[in-house]
Design an enzyme around this catalytic site. Structure first.
Site, PDB file in Angstrom:
ATOM      1  CB  CYS A  81      38.459 113.063 114.363  1.00  0.00           C
ATOM      2  SG  CYS A  81      37.916 113.300 112.686  1.00  0.00           S
TER       3      CYS A  81
ATOM      4  CD  GLU B 294      44.587 109.625 112.733  1.00  0.00           C
ATOM      5  OE1 GLU B 294      44.802 110.799 112.398  1.00  0.00           O
ATOM      6  OE2 GLU B 294      43.452 109.203 113.022  1.00  0.00           O
TER       7      GLU B 294
END
Length: 193
Positions: A82, A129
């Site tokens: 990620c 996010e």
């Protein structure tokens, strides 16, 4: 199953506090840029990110343990890879770049979904996010970047479910959200080849 890991050069730094991240609104429209360190301060500033899930031919997920030197969630288990696209970088380029930088892997990646979350690590730092989630396949041997990853292992979906239920605090918050949605809405990516 823990893996015998091949390590990349420990001098290969691929993540920088001053790299410019893409700030977005709740509709994923770009609204500006901010350095990575600042974007994660306090409660975090909403920015674009991605999470990658790489499965082997048996349908097992490759998990990574985040390096001890990570500012947020060091030592926690998480999905395969990620990170964030950088200013001026397409998501397609970013996801393949980062998979190579962290694990030395290449894979065709399929977009699954995107979602927004905020997770507080401590008083000084958080993730906030809008995250794009992708899945892919690879049976290649990973070459781990030790600045990003301290451990790797494959795990079957049912075993991961059991481990998350028994020890949820060992996993990153975004990974738990993403895994629940993959299990619910994207069972096709879990099938063995």
């Amino acid at each position: 199953m823990a893996l015998d890991m091949e390590m990349q050069d420990a001098d290969r730094i691929v993540s920088f506090d001053d790299e410019p991240l893409v700030l977005v609104d709740e509709h994923d429209r770009e609204i500006g840029y901010m350095d990575k360190a600042s974007a994660h301060l306090g409660h975090g500033t909403l920015h674009r990110a991605f999470s990658l899930f790489i499965f082997n031919a048996k349908g097992e997920l490759l998990l990574q343990q985040r390096a001890a030197g990570k500012r947020l969630w060091p030592g926690y288990w998480s999905n395969t890879c990620c990170s964030h696209p950088r200013r001026g970088e397409t998501l397609d380029h970013a996801i393949h770049r980062r998979l190579d930088e962290e694990l030395g892997l290449k894979s065709q990646l399929q977009y699954l979904f995107k979602f927004q979350y905020q997770a507080q690590f401590d008083a000084e730092g958080a993730e906030h996010e809008l995250c794009w989630v992708y899945a892919g396949r690879s049976d290649d041997k990973a070459k781990v970047n030790p600045n990003e990853i301290s451990g790797l292992r494959y795990i079957a979906p049912d075993a991961l479910d059991a481990e998350m239920a028994a020890n949820p605090e060992a996993f990153t918050p975004w990974f738990k959200i993403e895994w629940a949605r993959i299990r619910r809405d994207h069972a096709e990516v879990l099938e063995p080849l």
